[in-house]
Structures are given as structure tokens and as C-alpha cells.
Scaffold this active site. Structure first.
Site: not given
Lengths: 409, 410
Positions: B138, B220, B256
Site C-alpha cells: 500500500w 496491517d 471496509k
């Protein structure tokens, strides 16, 4: 895995909230919490603005609102209204497109972002390296925020004067006049934390002149616009005056107090510049992404809804005025009680400023006396949150302060 | 001369620029396969039904106040969020050595964790301690750690473009050659951007090396539940590391899996050796939070806490999550089908082998350019697509376009 922890080196840090925790645990029936950070009503609790509750319900049932990632710099409508609120709709800075705003996570978030922006200037422009000037005294967390952003050179200007229980403007002017050119000066519109001490418009005019002459850069903290004088316009006057003189500045705004939206963390960082606006804005975006990516929507949506609607705006301004007036009334009654209790002291400093905070200039022993013996919780130096004083505890608070001062005679 | 006079223009963030270009595109067939947010089959954002319900509950609850949350966040959010990551019956939780900090999304959790590690991990100044992030990763990982003061941020081998899968040998090699006590940012599941996760067996090998070399695991976890549709399955790697006795951080995002992108709901779960260490860590993290955003926002955390702590709502949420995950799995299956049916050269197994929102298609930059400019299909230059951008209505067009790109553009 060995039994040794990789966190062994972490030292225990006693919480800033310790005083609040001690208050919660205190079982004394007369205990009073004058060290809180929120405005509390006559009933002793934080208040709901009925308007805010209504709008929150509307938001919860609005099918057109989507949960998408907001823009990095926040809702454009919000930043537009927050900017207008601070500077006035017809501000030359707005008209000339010399301003941009960032929706932040509360006032702390705005200060942190502003500090990070300034630090990034240190890196890109090696001819500027500070310093940042903070008031003496100031909250520990304010100093901590600048340091955490990587600002090394932090100095102080004299602000609170124990002799007069107010601001010694002469000292302040002297310190600013002797500061290096292009120093950044952190100033307080809408009430100083933690002392509450204010400057008059004449004082501000004088300071602004010094800043123009010595090329100083103001970084305003406006944490409670409207709560000091009851007028949004009047509380923002120092900021607007500096803008009218052509000064560049940053301004960190909070909507915690004036909307009662503490939990939703609604803040705004205003940047008024002469040039290079888009580049600075792009750096702000870059920095926001390393802090929180993009800001939370709920609170900002409430604020925007109010500021966009003329009827809501009127209702909100009236509630802000009511809070300011209650604080002024409490101050007057406290002063009157203390006057009646006698003694050599003067109490005008209580009613001179408005807003939440008031300072009695108490020493450590006096503060300890209030907290330990009288169960009245105050901040260091005897700064206190006047909103937590009400008709039930006014006498007790006044008598206790009187005792604290008498015991050192 | 203005203090800000010489500040340079920062480069725009690729994924946001892509979305901006998409918005301006007038072509009726345009498709946005760029940004990482869930879309329904109608290509609309989706407010989870359970979220709608709880939102209304919160707005109607007149007993709630608007006060500042504690600096470390809403207690019932923090504990229930950690339970989601580690399992309600986690031995570490029972041993009182798990704590958490409510943060502003996954980004905020990474930020607080990074700021703490720089100050207090293994000694008191870690500006020189290497931080390893996967190649690729990311795009914001680098910036968060760099801004937290880490000077040495390095890639570890991860994606093998040739075989379109995990470069385990390279990964293990980089773990071996890393200085002891280095920090490794690991994706808990649904790796962003490749969609390629290590298998359980591969995770065991990774953990072995990390334990031996005292490497710090900073997970993460932005897609728990979203990847396979099953919360526990998606948390396997984190829980395995805990069972192996690792102290670790897990940056959790509820953007999300709750569809709460805009309320910034995150949690930094801390697993420490014992309660004493945990308390010291949390006390320092409180100080760090205080000078970053002071207190976290209440709306999203309340919503998640109520949902996780109420059995019927929790069940409904898991169902909603499965709905999203299933749609993604369907799109993966269908895209692969169509490419095979078209006879598109190359292998397309990776589309269904990869997991989560993203897929590394394997398209090269020229082919990507063709897709964007000629076909108005917006994807990242890396070839990354967001499967959620696919719908039953546009999947044929996308498959045909990929076919064209692969066959006509080298």
C-alpha cells in the site's frame, strides 16, 4: 520467545487524565470538578444543543448520504463555511483566493497539522528554522504537539502576569519585538487556555503592528469562537484584523465547545498566505495522509448543515450567546461572593475576560489545599473551568478559594 | 520572504488522480477499477443494513452524551475489536496482556504504532531501526513510517511477477538477512495490492525466521472478513503469531468490513509479554495520541461496539460481510471464466487464487495505458484492479478489453 519484552524500555507515563480519575474516585459529597475541558450546564453535565440532536437524527435516516471516503482535506462545504465563520464572508483573503482550509480531527489535529506544515518548511527552505513562540504559561500538550511534529526551536513569550492576574501587554510586546524575524507566534483568539486571560482590541492592534514590522507569523488558536464575548464576529476580530493588515497566518479552529460536539472531533485549519497556495495545499494533503488519511464525517456534517441554513444559523448563534452569558453571570456571582468574604484582594480579573477559563494565580500549596482538603479540583496555578460552578456549589467554591488565599497571608 | 514561499508542489496521489480522471471522463462505458471501496452490482456504495439500523439507534438514544471519548478511545470498542482480531477465547486476552488504542482508521493505527516504536521499541531511539514493507505494498505505508521518524525503510521481496504469485524464497531470504530486531509490516490477509497471501504453511516458515531473529511483527489488517467471508479464517496469521509467543501490533481498520470509510474507525491491538509491559506501553501511547488528535471520534466506534457486542447484530454483520465477500468471489470466478472463454493468452488462475478486493492482473504499463485511454477502464499502472468495480453489467466489456489489451499491445 525469550521472557524479555521488546517493550522493556517503555517508561510508565502517568496520565494527564489522572486529576479527572482522582475526581471520579473521590467519594466526598461536596466534591467539585473545576478542571474539566468541557462546558457543563447548570445541572453539572455537558449539554445537548437540541438543534444538533435533531440534525443527527436527520443524518442517520438520510438515504442520500453515502459512507465513501471523504476528500483528504475534508468536506469542501465544511471548509468553506468554517473559513467564512473565522474570517467573515467578505474577507479580502477569501475574495482574493489567498486562503485554503483543512477539516481536521479537532483543534489538536489542526495544531498538529499546522506544526507539521511549518516543519516541512524548515526542510524545504533551509533559511527558515523557527522559532515557534508559545505563551507562558501554556498547556503541556500544546508544547508536546509542536515537538512531536519535529519543531526543535520552541520559545516562550511572557503572557500571564501573576501581579495583575491578567496579561502584561508590555512584557508581551517586548518579547515579540525581540524575537527573531519570521518567528511563528501562537496566539489565542476566543480565550487563552488555561488562564482565560484576554487582550483588548487596542492590545491586539498594537501586537499586530509589531508583527507586521518584525515580519512575525501568527498561528491563532480559536478553540471557542463565540463563547467569550457572545459574538462570533467579536471573538474572531484579532484574526480578521491581522488579515486586513495583509499578514499571512494559520488559524486552528475547534467546533467542540460552540457546538457541544466534543466527541466528534470537529476541527479546521485555516491557512492565509500571500503566494504558493496550491503547493502548500498539496503538502497539507501529503501530511494528512500520514496522520489520519481523511477526517471523520459525522460531526462536520452536523456543523455544515447548521452553517448552511440561515434559520439554523440564528438558532445556533443564540445558543452560543446563551452559553457565553451564563459564563459571564457565573463570573459576576463568584466575584460578588468573594468580595463579600472580605480580604485585601481584587477580583476584577474574574469578570474582565469571558469564556470558560479563569485563573487565580494560586501556588502549589494552595492548589493542593483545594484539591486534597476541599475536594475542589482545579488546574495548576489555580486555573479553573467556570461553567462547572453553579448555584449549588457557588458558596462552597468561593469560601474555599478564600480560605486557600487566606492561609498564605 | 514568506515562510511558505519555497514549499514545493507535492506529487498527486496516483489512486485519487485516477478517480478524478474517471469522474471527468464522459464516455458512457467507463469503468472505475481504481480506488479500494466496495460497490454493489449496481456500482453503488453500500450502507450495510446493520449499520443503518445501529445508526438510527444511536441517533435516537437520548442517554448518550457528546463528551470527549477517553484519549485511548471507547473501552467497549477497543476490547471487542481486539477480540475480533485475536478470537474471543484468545489465551493472550485471558492472560491480560492484550490492550488497544482506538485510532483514526487503519492509517491512524499505523501512525500511533509507528510513533511508539520509534520512541520505545527495543531501546529508546529507533530512527535507524530498519522498517521493512512488502514489494509492492500500500503506497501510504512508506509515508506513515517515514513521517514517524524512521530513516531506513526497505522493501522485502514479495510479489513474483514471473510466476504471478508469492516469492517465498525471496521473502524468507530478506527475513534472514535483515538486522535482528528489524520491524516488518505484514498484511494479515488480502494483501494490498497483489491479493496474494502466504498459505498457512508459508506463514509458519515466515514466523520461524522472525522468531529466531527477533523481528517485530506489525500486522496491517484492513480486510478481516472481507477476504474469505469468514472472520476467523482471515485472522489465522495474526492468531498463529500470538500462539507462537510473539509480542506484536495489529493495525485494524473497520472501513471496509463495516463500510464505514467516512467515520475513520480503527484499532491498534497490542499484544505484550505481560500486563506490566502492556500498561507501560499504553501509558506512552496515550501521550502520543494526546499530541496527535487528542481524542478519537465517537460515532464510528460506538456503531462498531454496539454491533460487535450485541449477538443478533453481530450475526447480522457477519452476514453482511459475507454478502460483500461473496460478490467479490463471484466476480473473480466470472472474470476468469470469460477470459478463458475468449481464449485470452496467458494463465488466469491467479484471478481466483488471489483474495480480497484487489487483483494484480499482470497487465503491463502499456496495456494499462491502452485500457485507460482507449477503453475508458481505469486501473492502476501496476495492473491492480479493484474487483468491486466489476458488475454483471460491465464484466463482459472489461473481459473483452483485457483480451484486446493482451493480444494487441506488447
Amino acid at each position: 520467545m525469550s521472557a524479555r519484552s521488546v517493550f522493556d524500555g517503555a517508561v510508565f507515563m502517568s496520565s494527564e487524565m489522572k486529576l479527572q480519575e482522582d475526581f471520579k474516585r473521590d467519594s466526598h459529597p461536596d466534591k467539585v470538578n473545576l478542571a474539566g475541558r468541557e462546558y457543563v450546564g447548570e445541572h453539572g453535565h455537558t449539554t445537548w444543543l437540541p438543534l444538533v440532536r435533531k440534525i443527527k437524527q436527520q443524518i442517520a435516516t438520510d438515504p442520500t448520504l453515502t459512507p465513501e471516503y471523504p476528500p483528504i482535506l475534508g468536506i469542501p462545504e465544511f471548509t468553506r463555511r468554517a473559513t467564512e465563520l473565522a474570517l467573515g464572508k467578505d474577507s479580502p483573503a477569501i475574495v482574493e483566493s489567498r486562503v485554503f482550509g483543512v477539516q481536521t480531527v479537532g483543534c489538536t489535529g489542526a495544531v498538529r497539522l499546522g506544526a507539521e506544515l511549518l516543519r516541512s518548511c524548515c526542510c524545504s527552505n533551509s533559511s527558515w528554522s523557527g522559532p515557534i513562540l508559545l505563551s507562558s504559561p501554556c498547556d503541556d500538550s500544546l508544547l508536546g504537539t509542536f515537538k512531536a511534529a519535529g519543531i526543535e526551536d520552541v520559545q516562550h513569550y511572557r503572557y500571564w502576569d501573576a501581579e495583575s492576574n491578567g496579561v502584561c501587554v508590555e512584557n508581551m510586546v517586548h518579547d515579540l519585538e525581540n524575537a527573531p524575524e519570521r518567528s511563528v507566534v501562537v496566539l489565542f483568539a476566543s480565550g487563552h487556555s488555561p488562564t482565560g486571560a484576554e487582550l483588548s482590541q487596542e492590545d491586539w492592534k498594537r501586537l499586530a503592528e509589531v508583527m507586521v514590522t518584525h515580519q512575525l507569523f501568527p498561528f491563532f488558536l480559536m478553540s471557542a469562537q463565540g463563547l467569550c464575548s457572545g459574538s462570533l464576529k467579536q471573538d474572531a476580530w484579532p484574526v480578521r484584523h491581522c488579515v486586513s493588515l495583509g499578514l499571512e497566518l494559520l488559524c486552528a479552529q475547534s467546533f467542540s465547545h460552540n457546538f457541544g460536539l466534543y466527541g466528534e472531533r470537529v476541527g479546521h485549519l485555516l491557512c492565509v498566505l500571500k503566494q504558493n497556495l496550491l503547493a502548500v495545499q498539496s503538502q497539507a494533503e501529503k501530511l494528512v495522509q500520514t496522520l489520519w488519511s481523511c477526517p471523520p464525517m459525522e460531526g462536520a456534517r452536523v456543523v455544515t448543515t447548521v452553517l448552511n441554513n440561515p434559520a439554523h444559523l440564528v438558532e445556533w448563534q443564540e445558543s452560543v450567546k446563551a452559553i457565553a452569558e451564563r459564563c459571564m453571570l457565573i463570573r459576576e456571582r463568584l466575584r460578588e461572593r468573594l468580595r463579600l468574604l472580605g480580604g485585601p484582594w481584587h477580583w476584577d480579573h474574574i469578570i474582565k475576560p469571558g469564556g470558560l477559563y479563569c485563573c487565580f494565580g494560586l501556588n502549589t500549596q494552595q492548589v493542593e489545599f483545594l484539591v486534597q482538603k476541599k475536594h475542589i479540583y482545579v488546574l495548576p496555578n489555580g486555573c479553573l473551568n467556570v461553567s462547572a460552578i453553579n448555584s449549588r456549589n457557588l458558596d462552597y467554591v468561593a469560601e474555599s478559594i478564600h480560605q486557600a488565599l487566606s492561609s498564605q497571608l | 520572504m514568506s515562510i511558505f514561499g519555497e514549499v514545493p508542489q507535492a506529487a498527486p496521489v496516483a489512486v485519487f488522480k485516477l478517480t478524478a480522471d474517471f469522474r471527468e471522463d464522459q464516455n458512457p462505458s467507463k469503468v472505475n477499477l481504481g480506488v479500494g471501496a466496495y460497490r454493489t452490482d449496481e456500482c453503488q456504495p453500500w450502507v450495510l443494513p446493520v449499520v443503518r439500523k445501529v445508526e438510527k439507534m444511536i441517533a435516537d438514544d437520548h442517554s448518550l452524551n457528546h463528551e470527549y471519548l477517553p484519549i485511548l478511545g471507547l473501552p467497549e470498542f477497543r476490547s471487542s475489536a481486539s477480540k475480533i482480531a485475536l478470537g474471543a477465547d484468545s489465551p493472550a486476552i485471558k492472560e491480560n496482556r492484550v490492550g488497544a488504542v482506538q485510532c483514526l482508521g487503519g492509517t491512524g493505527a499505523l501512525k500511533i504504532g509507528a510513533e511508539f516504536l520509534r520512541r520505545w521499541y527495543n531501546g529508546t531511539d529507533n530512527t535507524k531501526t530498519p522498517v521493512y514493507v512488502s514489494a509492492p505494498t500500500w503506497e501510504n505505508h512508506n509515508a506513515v513510517f517515514s513521517n514517524a521518524g524512521f530513516e531506513d525503510i526497505r522493501p522485502y521481496k514479495y510479489w513474483d511477477a514471473g510466476k504471478r504469485g508469492l516469492d517465498l524464497e525471496g521473502f524468507l531470504g530478506d527475513l534472514e538477512s535483515a538486522p535482528d530486531h528489524s520491524i516488518f509490516v505484514l498484511h494479515a490477509c488480502a494483501h494490498n495490492p497483489t491479493g496474494t497471501d502466504p498459505t498457512q504453511d508459508q506463514w509458519k516458515q515466515i514466523a520461524d525466521v522472525m522468531k529466531r531473529k527477533s523481528l517485530f511483527a506489525f500486522f496491517d489488517s484492513a480486510y478481516q472478513g472481507f477476504a474469505s467471508g469468514n472472520l476467523d479464517k482471515d485472522a489465522w496469521a495474526v492468531r498463529y503469531f500470538v500462539s507462537q509467543g510473539f509480542e506484536l501490533f495489529c493495525a485494524q481498520s473497520f472501513s471496509k468490513n463495516f463500510g464505514l470509510y467516512n467515520e475513520r474507525v480503527g484499532n491498534l491491538t497490542v499484544v505484550a509479554e505481560d500486563q506490566d509491559n502492556l500498561n507501560r506501553v499504553l501509558s506512552q501511547m496515550e501521550k502520543i495520541v494526546r499530541i496527535t488528535w487528542s481524542n478519537p471520534p465517537s460515532q464510528g466506534a460506538r456503531l462498531v461496539a454496539i454491533t460487535l457486542n450485541t449477538p443478533e447484530l453481530f450475526a447480522e454483520w457477519k452476514d453482511n460481510v459475507k454478502t460483500m465477500a461473496d460478490r467479490v468471489l463471484l466476480m473473480r470466478a466470472q472474470l476468469k471464466e470469460k477470459l478463458k472463454a475468449l481464449g485470452t493468452p496467458g494463465t488466469w488462475e491467479h484471478i481466483t487464487e488471489q483474495i480480497g478486493m484487489f487483483s494484480f492482473t499482470g497487465l503491463n504499463p502499456k496495456q494499462v495505458e491502452y485500457m485507460v485511454k482507449e477503453k475508458h477502464i481505469y486501473l492502476m499502472a501496476s495492473g491492480r484492479i479493484n474487483m468491486c468495480g466489476l458488475t454483471t453489467k460491465n464484466i463482459d466489456y472489461v473481459a473483452e478489453s483485457i483480451h484486446e489489451a493482451v493480444t494487441t499491445v506488447q
